[in-house]
Structure formats: C-alpha cells, structure tokens
Scaffold this active site. Sequence first.
Site, mmCIF file in Angstrom:
data_model
loop_
_atom_site.group_PDB
_atom_site.id
_atom_site.type_symbol
_atom_site.label_atom_id
_atom_site.label_comp_id
_atom_site.label_asym_id
_atom_site.label_seq_id
_atom_site.Cartn_x
_atom_site.Cartn_y
_atom_site.Cartn_z
ATOM 1 N N ILE A 21 -1.942 16.204 -37.767
ATOM 2 C CA ILE A 21 -1.048 15.665 -36.738
ATOM 3 C C ILE A 21 -0.472 16.757 -35.841
ATOM 4 C CG2 ILE A 21 1.104 15.682 -38.097
ATOM 5 C CD1 ILE A 21 1.573 12.787 -36.947
ATOM 6 N N VAL A 43 3.803 17.048 -44.503
ATOM 7 C CA VAL A 43 3.740 16.979 -43.046
ATOM 8 C C VAL A 43 4.997 17.577 -42.425
ATOM 9 C CG1 VAL A 43 4.674 14.628 -42.791
ATOM 10 C CG2 VAL A 43 3.073 15.513 -41.101
ATOM 11 N N ASP A 44 6.139 17.405 -43.075
ATOM 12 C CA ASP A 44 7.408 17.943 -42.569
ATOM 13 C C ASP A 44 7.327 19.463 -42.433
ATOM 14 O OD1 ASP A 44 10.114 18.041 -41.801
ATOM 15 O OD2 ASP A 44 10.846 17.946 -43.861
ATOM 16 N N THR A 128 4.072 8.050 -48.366
ATOM 17 C CA THR A 128 2.967 7.833 -49.309
ATOM 18 C C THR A 128 2.523 9.103 -50.023
ATOM 19 O OG1 THR A 128 1.249 8.076 -47.629
ATOM 20 C CG2 THR A 128 2.113 5.848 -48.003
#
Length: 179
Positions: A21, A43-44, A128
Amino acid sequence: MENNNQYHQINTKITILRSDITKLKVDAIVNAANHSLQGGGGVDGAIHRAGGSAILEECRQIGGCDTGQAVITTGGKLPARHVIHTVGPIYQDGVHGESQQLKSCYQNSLELAQKNSVKTIAFPNISTGVYGYPKDEAVLIVKHAIQEYLLSHECFDELIFCCFDDENYRLYQAEFHRF
C-alpha cells in the site's frame, strides 16, 4: 433493475490488489493505526517508515484516535497525498461490538476522504493481522460498509483494497465479484 445497475456502478469503481500500500499513487491510503497514532507493526509501521517524520509529527499533534474513528494527515514522502488513520477493533469473540467498530473504520474513513476531496483511496485489510479479526468475517463487513456508503454517496473514482496476503486477496476477489 435499478438496484442491479447501482451495484454494477459500484463494482466498476473497486479494484483488488495484492501489493504494498505504501507504493500506491492515490489521493489517500488508509492506515490500520493504533490508538496512539505513533506507528507500530504491520501496515502501520510500514506507512510511518515510508512516509517519514511529517506523518508522525501530525499524528503527535492530533494526539490519538478511538476505535472505529478516523483522522487524516499528510502523506509525507509517500506517493499518496494523504494518510487516513483508523483504529480497528481487536477481535475478542465477535459479540463485543467488533463488527460495528470495523464497519465504522471503513465508513468514517470514506466520510473523511469525501470531506477532503479524495477521489482515489486505498484500504488495507483492517484488523485481520495482529488484531485477529477472522478474515472471512471481515470481508463481509467491509463489503456491506462499502455498499451502504457508495449507494448514498457518488464521490469516489476508485476504491482499492490492497491485500497484503494471499488469503485476503482471494477472499476479496471472490466477495467483491459478487457485488
């Protein structure tokens, strides 16, 4: 027939990717953040590392975010202009409001995007990973949240679901092709 046409119009705006991303050139990416907004794992952490100190500085000024809510910052060094940070629920057993909180993450992110003239937005698979939300349940909640929002708002050119793993990718491909 009108309802089928509406769903077809929504479906043409949705893209499912198996990608990173932080590499996407869109108006905004969504960060699966923690309450402190100070970066973390998954992802953070990847968004904070790739985006640089400008994101962290704005997050510090904001001060935090509650589960299901969303805030927006610069994209820093990312190709995306903005980062929308939302805090997903930690899955317990499915009877502690987790589904409504997850739905709120997506809808509040879309609302904030619309208010900031975002036309293209990319979402990760919120909650998730380490937060343990069952992937097959999450995709159904996401689909419902997106349908509900897009049926009453015509403001986005493209919504991307950027899946980090093969299982989420397969689930999203299968579910969103049934729009």
